[in-house]
Motif scaffolding. Structure first.
Motif, mmCIF file in Angstrom:
data_model
loop_
_atom_site.group_PDB
_atom_site.id
_atom_site.type_symbol
_atom_site.label_atom_id
_atom_site.label_comp_id
_atom_site.label_asym_id
_atom_site.label_seq_id
_atom_site.Cartn_x
_atom_site.Cartn_y
_atom_site.Cartn_z
ATOM 1 N N SER A 1 33.675 46.633 52.296
ATOM 2 C CA SER A 1 33.828 46.203 50.911
ATOM 3 C C SER A 1 33.267 44.799 50.725
ATOM 4 O O SER A 1 32.977 44.080 51.691
ATOM 5 C CB SER A 1 35.308 46.210 50.516
ATOM 6 N N ASP A 2 33.123 44.408 49.465
ATOM 7 C CA ASP A 2 32.707 43.043 49.162
ATOM 8 C C ASP A 2 33.744 42.050 49.687
ATOM 9 O O ASP A 2 34.929 42.388 49.845
ATOM 10 C CB ASP A 2 32.578 42.837 47.649
ATOM 11 N N LEU B 1 35.780 38.850 48.617
ATOM 12 C CA LEU B 1 36.204 38.205 47.385
ATOM 13 C C LEU B 1 36.543 36.747 47.671
ATOM 14 O O LEU B 1 37.318 36.454 48.578
ATOM 15 C CB LEU B 1 37.434 38.925 46.823
ATOM 16 N N LEU C 1 38.033 42.832 49.990
ATOM 17 C CA LEU C 1 38.703 43.580 48.937
ATOM 18 C C LEU C 1 39.589 44.690 49.505
ATOM 19 O O LEU C 1 40.593 45.066 48.905
ATOM 20 C CB LEU C 1 37.668 44.180 47.985
ATOM 21 N N GLU C 2 39.219 45.212 50.668
ATOM 22 C CA GLU C 2 39.997 46.303 51.259
ATOM 23 C C GLU C 2 41.288 45.828 51.925
ATOM 24 O O GLU C 2 42.139 46.637 52.294
ATOM 25 C CB GLU C 2 39.147 47.052 52.288
ATOM 26 N N THR D 1 44.334 44.880 51.193
ATOM 27 C CA THR D 1 45.247 44.861 50.054
ATOM 28 C C THR D 1 46.505 44.014 50.272
ATOM 29 O O THR D 1 46.954 43.348 49.332
ATOM 30 C CB THR D 1 45.636 46.299 49.659
ATOM 31 N N MET E 1 45.394 40.450 49.670
ATOM 32 C CA MET E 1 45.069 40.303 48.257
ATOM 33 C C MET E 1 46.333 40.115 47.427
ATOM 34 O O MET E 1 46.388 39.266 46.530
ATOM 35 C CB MET E 1 44.301 41.523 47.769
ATOM 36 N N THR F 1 47.241 36.723 45.299
ATOM 37 C CA THR F 1 47.388 36.852 43.850
ATOM 38 C C THR F 1 48.740 36.319 43.399
ATOM 39 O O THR F 1 48.844 35.628 42.374
ATOM 40 C CB THR F 1 47.219 38.325 43.418
ATOM 41 N N GLU G 1 39.956 35.535 41.145
ATOM 42 C CA GLU G 1 38.591 35.766 41.608
ATOM 43 C C GLU G 1 37.618 34.729 41.052
ATOM 44 O O GLU G 1 37.628 34.423 39.862
ATOM 45 C CB GLU G 1 38.128 37.165 41.201
ATOM 46 N N ARG H 1 32.135 37.390 44.240
ATOM 47 C CA ARG H 1 32.121 38.259 45.404
ATOM 48 C C ARG H 1 30.775 38.083 46.123
ATOM 49 O O ARG H 1 29.779 37.775 45.486
ATOM 50 C CB ARG H 1 32.306 39.724 45.002
#
Length: 308
Positions: free
Chosen positions: A163-164, A166, A282-283, A285, A288, A292, A298, A301
């Protein structure tokens, strides 16, 4: 004292209170409230302890809005916060090599003007990495003009299955709360820090990269005599970069990662830190969700491109 109570702990407040010769206001996050003392944490991490009898007015105020970020500046700032073992330039573009350890430390950063046509700059990039027996890579902000132009010249995703990455940012004031654990900070990491930061052997080049920042600090939480969580902070201008966060198996989901971030933020305030960034796949979680909750948002990316 009117206007504040235990319910306001953790929120941004303004407290007007008496000082010799007059009155003054303190703005910050309410750290603690008791009948005997009001504690307010300023953005620079200074704690103001005020007797309630000296308070003339106090109230909760809105969170400071997160200002838009200059992504071009942050793209370069993040690179400076974790410098590679070897660097070179094509105009303003930055070539980085570190014996293959991490993508950031072994890729071209196309920030600014290369001073030559992009196709020529990419040919020089390919030669630079080939000479070092490394796969040519370019770190690009997703959707940026550089991303589009380099792809148009035949470069493709270097890691199509990933994934990207972030890049998230917020103000230090949002994350410099009191950690739930004792966070130890040192200018240089020891063997125990490295033993927690890496699951296996430490790459030979890793200390040169991790300890190469002009102003850096290493955080650790020790429980029962063992280092169970670590992280790294670096200052570039007013930006605090946070990276290398790792919590060992068996100690996750206990708030240790949050404590590391808070400990680093509290270090950064007195050093002029006002904003902070970090990077996460991004993967990932769980990470993340943690970031957050701390107030990170964000900024952009990025991905890696290669000519192979």
């Amino acid at each position: 004292m009117s206007g504040l109570g235990v319910r306001d702990i953790g929120h941004r407040v303004v407290v007007r209170h008496r000082i010799p010769g007059g009155l003054t206001d303190v703005i910050g996050v309410l750290q603690a409230w008791t009948p005997d003392l009001v504690t307010v944490r300023h953005a620079d991490s200074t704690l103001y302890e005020i007797p309630p009898a000296d308070v003339t007015a106090a109230k909760q105020i809105p969170e400071m809005p997160l200002r838009p970020v200059d992504v071009d500046q942050l793209f370069l700032t993040a690179a400076l916060g974790r410098p590679a073992a070897e660097t070179a330039h094509i105009g303003q573009w930055l070539l980085r090599a570190s014996a293959g350890w991490t993508g950031r430390a072994n890729s071209l950063l196309p920030a600014g003007n290369p001073g030559v046509p992009v196709a020529e700059a990419l040919n020089r990039t390919a030669a630079f990495y080939t000479d070092r027996q490394l796969v040519p890579q370019v770190q690009v902000r997703v959707g940026s003009p550089q991303d589009q132009e380099i792809r148009a010249l035949g470069w493709v995703d270097a890691r199509p299955g990933q994934s990207d990455v972030l890049v998230m940012h917020t103000t230090v004031d949002h994350v410099n709360g009191l950690p739930g654990y004792d966070v130890q900070l040192t200018e240089r990491p020891n063997a125990a820090w490295y033993g927690t930061a890496f699951e296996g052997p430490v790459p030979e080049v890793a200390p040169r990269v991790l300890e190469g920042a002009a102003k850096g600090v290493f955080a650790a939480v020790v429980l029962d005599g063992a280092v169970v969580a670590v992280g790294r902070g670096s200052m570039t201008g007013h930006w605090l970069g946070v990276d290398s966060i790792r919590v060992v198996d068996g100690f996750r989901r206990r708030g240790l990662g949050t404590a590391i971030v808070q400990g680093l933020a509290r270090w950064a305030g007195p050093h002029g830190g006002r904003r902070t960034y970090l990077e996460v796949l991004l993967e990932n979680t769980p990470a993340m969700a943690t970031y957050t909750r701390l107030g990170y948002q964000e900024a952009y990316r990025y991905r890696y491109l290669t000519n192979r």
